[in-house]
Scaffold this motif. Structure first.
Motif, PDB file in Angstrom:
ATOM      1  N   ALA A  65       0.832  -1.203   0.000  1.00  0.00           N
ATOM      2  CA  ALA A  65       0.000   0.000   0.000  1.00  0.00           C
ATOM      3  C   ALA A  65       0.868   1.255   0.000  1.00  0.00           C
ATOM      4  N   ALA A  66       2.153   1.085   0.277  1.00  0.00           N
ATOM      5  CA  ALA A  66       3.092   2.207   0.312  1.00  0.00           C
ATOM      6  C   ALA A  66       4.467   1.720  -0.119  1.00  0.00           C
ATOM      7  N   LEU A  67       5.246   2.626  -0.666  1.00  0.00           N
ATOM      8  CA  LEU A  67       6.665   2.382  -0.917  1.00  0.00           C
ATOM      9  C   LEU A  67       7.425   2.943   0.271  1.00  0.00           C
ATOM     10  N   VAL A  68       8.250   2.137   0.918  1.00  0.00           N
ATOM     11  CA  VAL A  68       8.998   2.563   2.094  1.00  0.00           C
ATOM     12  C   VAL A  68      10.469   2.719   1.728  1.00  0.00           C
ATOM     13  N   LEU A  69      11.006   3.909   1.984  1.00  0.00           N
ATOM     14  CA  LEU A  69      12.422   4.196   1.741  1.00  0.00           C
ATOM     15  C   LEU A  69      13.039   4.690   3.033  1.00  0.00           C
ATOM     16  N   ASN A  70      14.201   4.159   3.412  1.00  0.00           N
ATOM     17  CA  ASN A  70      14.871   4.758   4.556  1.00  0.00           C
ATOM     18  C   ASN A  70      15.478   6.085   4.128  1.00  0.00           C
ATOM     19  N   GLN A  71      15.760   6.944   5.077  1.00  0.00           N
ATOM     20  CA  GLN A  71      16.168   8.308   4.750  1.00  0.00           C
ATOM     21  C   GLN A  71      17.473   8.343   3.956  1.00  0.00           C
ATOM     22  N   GLU A  72      18.378   7.442   4.243  1.00  0.00           N
ATOM     23  CA  GLU A  72      19.660   7.436   3.539  1.00  0.00           C
ATOM     24  C   GLU A  72      19.485   7.113   2.055  1.00  0.00           C
ATOM     25  N   SER A  73      18.604   6.155   1.767  1.00  0.00           N
ATOM     26  CA  SER A  73      18.416   5.770   0.363  1.00  0.00           C
ATOM     27  C   SER A  73      17.450   6.683  -0.375  1.00  0.00           C
ATOM     28  N   ALA A  74      16.717   7.526   0.367  1.00  0.00           N
ATOM     29  CA  ALA A  74      15.749   8.439  -0.258  1.00  0.00           C
ATOM     30  C   ALA A  74      16.464   9.693  -0.768  1.00  0.00           C
ATOM     31  N   THR A  75      17.398   9.497  -1.691  1.00  0.00           N
ATOM     32  CA  THR A  75      18.107  10.623  -2.289  1.00  0.00           C
ATOM     33  C   THR A  75      17.160  11.382  -3.207  1.00  0.00           C
ATOM     34  N   PRO A  76      17.485  12.609  -3.550  1.00  0.00           N
ATOM     35  CA  PRO A  76      16.620  13.323  -4.491  1.00  0.00           C
ATOM     36  C   PRO A  76      16.402  12.548  -5.794  1.00  0.00           C
ATOM     37  N   GLU A  77      17.461  11.934  -6.287  1.00  0.00           N
ATOM     38  CA  GLU A  77      17.350  11.194  -7.543  1.00  0.00           C
ATOM     39  C   GLU A  77      16.421   9.990  -7.396  1.00  0.00           C
ATOM     40  N   GLU A  78      16.553   9.268  -6.274  1.00  0.00           N
ATOM     41  CA  GLU A  78      15.695   8.105  -6.056  1.00  0.00           C
ATOM     42  C   GLU A  78      14.244   8.530  -5.852  1.00  0.00           C
ATOM     43  N   LEU A  79      14.031   9.612  -5.110  1.00  0.00           N
ATOM     44  CA  LEU A  79      12.664  10.099  -4.922  1.00  0.00           C
ATOM     45  C   LEU A  79      12.043  10.503  -6.254  1.00  0.00           C
ATOM     46  N   LEU A  80      12.794  11.205  -7.082  1.00  0.00           N
ATOM     47  CA  LEU A  80      12.269  11.611  -8.392  1.00  0.00           C
ATOM     48  C   LEU A  80      11.891  10.381  -9.210  1.00  0.00           C
ATOM     49  N   HIS A  81      12.758   9.385  -9.196  1.00  0.00           N
ATOM     50  CA  HIS A  81      12.505   8.156  -9.956  1.00  0.00           C
ATOM     51  C   HIS A  81      11.235   7.465  -9.466  1.00  0.00           C
ATOM     52  N   GLN A  82      11.103   7.292  -8.156  1.00  0.00           N
ATOM     53  CA  GLN A  82       9.972   6.560  -7.605  1.00  0.00           C
ATOM     54  C   GLN A  82       8.666   7.337  -7.730  1.00  0.00           C
ATOM     55  N   ILE A  83       8.721   8.646  -7.501  1.00  0.00           N
ATOM     56  CA  ILE A  83       7.511   9.458  -7.643  1.00  0.00           C
ATOM     57  C   ILE A  83       7.023   9.407  -9.085  1.00  0.00           C
ATOM     58  N   ALA A  84       7.961   9.535 -10.039  1.00  0.00           N
ATOM     59  CA  ALA A  84       7.582   9.509 -11.454  1.00  0.00           C
ATOM     60  C   ALA A  84       6.962   8.169 -11.834  1.00  0.00           C
TER      61      ALA A  84
END
Length: 392
Positions: free
Chosen positions: A331-350
């Protein structure tokens, strides 16, 4: 320990108003469940008098006043799981706060004390021992430190998640699985109002970014780093938290002013989202947020897809545990703060926000564990405890 099944609706037949003392504070996650119960009792038109006991200047005082609940402040020391020089003076405040709460309760004479946790709840729960029945509610999948103390002085505990049951071993308390209540306004949102309130359009998906009432700078700065790229594919409502916590609101407001006009209309920044929160949820296609118990509960109750970045080092690692409740059922994508880089967030959000079928699947998964009737169930339990006290 007994796990009790919540009964059907309970009504109060007393000739006088119920008197309910509320002990809660510290964060919105502790305060908002109590507000939800007050709303439910008022919705049923049950004559009741409330008194909120909390700390001066805390979020609980503001929300109590906004909801027309009389408020009394006591001294309370923050409870810490780590070594800190402030622990000693804070610990000294607890007996002072307990004495203050004892005098307040003696004058108010509640039928029941309702505690939803936070360090400020401890003095009132201790003061109520052997005088007034206490119902404690635990919002998280773990047991908070304050509630571990409160359990020694309370008769009943209500749980939000079945995962908590195993953590009650040795306490010998009656436990009821009620879910975590959400305010009625959360469940009654209108997407059209949400879009129009902030000048958005239904033609482009909306991403709601929030760190809760206090904000989350790590999320704010990461979104800032990828803002133009995100605004090419979605609209963003960004709750940053207040200037007292960081300079994120001022900085991102200025950043918005320098965006191209076509992108500027897609981005709105707010310090805090208030009564319009239900409309915001309804209008949002995806939520990027922390994973406090209140947030996870609201996402599940609404069936809202999310990307969760748990707060590192939260007490008992509770945010990571909360996040897994939604993450494990997709129901959710879980990312720890270290791996939630701007690039990874952009990729996953897109990936998510451009895939309506995936969002619909996540939404259905979240709804499967939501507890939209938690406020009703918990109110029934609270009323039964109060009525039993009245009949003695």
């Amino acid at each position: 320990m007994n796990i009790l099944e919540p009964s059907q609706s309970s009504e109060n037949n007393s000739d006088r108003d119920l008197r309910i003392a509320i002990a809660a504070g510290g964060t919105g996650g502790h305060v908002l469940p109590a507000i939800a119960i007050v709303e439910e009792i008022r919705r049923r038109q049950i004559p009741a008098t409330f008194l909120w006991i909390g700390s001066t200047g805390g979020v609980e005082q503001q929300l109590a006043e906004e909801n027309r609940i009389p408020f009394r402040a006591i001294k309370a020391g923050k409870l810490r799981r780590y070594v800190d020089l402030r622990t000693v003076p804070d610990a000294a405040r607890i007996p002072i706060g307990t004495a203050q709460a004892w005098h307040i309760l003696r004058r108010f004479k509640p039928d029941v004390v309702f505690s939803t946790g936070g360090f400020v709840s401890v003095p009132t729960v201790v003061a109520a021992t052997r005088q007034y029945p206490v119902l404690t509610h635990e919002q998280t999948a773990t047991l908070g430190l304050a509630n571990r103390i409160n359990l020694r002085f309370t008769e009943h505990i209500a749980l939000s998640f079945p995962e908590t049951i195993a953590r009650l071993s040795g306490f010998g308390k009656e436990a009821t699985l009620t879910g975590n209540p959400v305010r009625a306004s959360i469940l009654e949102g209108d997407p059209s109002r949400g879009w129009s309130e902030f000048g958005f359009t239904p033609d482009l998906p909306l991403l709601f970014v929030t760190g809760g009432a206090r904000g989350a700078s790590p999320l704010n700065t990461r979104v800032e780093a990828i803002l133009p790229e995100l605004l090419e594919i979605c609209q963003i409502l960004h709750q940053t938290g207040p200037p007292s916590m960081s300079d994120d609101y001022d900085r991102l407001t200025k950043r918005r002013e320098h965006l191209p006009a076509d992108l500027r209309s897609r981005y709105q920044v707010r310090q805090f989202i208030g009564k319009e929160i239900g409309d915001v949820y309804a209008a949002s296609a995806l939520v990027l947020c922390r994973s406090g118990a209140g947030m996870v509960t609201e996402l599940a109750a609404l069936g809202k897809p999310s990307i969760l970045v748990p707060l590192p080092g939260s007490g008992g690692n509770e945010q990571a545990i909360n996040a897994r409740i939604l993450g494990d059922i997709h129901a959710a994508l879980v990312l720890n703060q270290e791996s939630a880089t701007p690039e990874e967030l952009l990729h996953q959000i897109a990936l998510l926000i451009t895939d309506p079928s995936k969002l619909a699947e996540m939404s259905e998964n979240a709804r499967r564990i939501g507890s939209p009737r938690a406020a009703t169930t918990l109110t029934d339990l609270l009323l039964r405890i109060a009525e039993t006290a009245q009949s003695r």
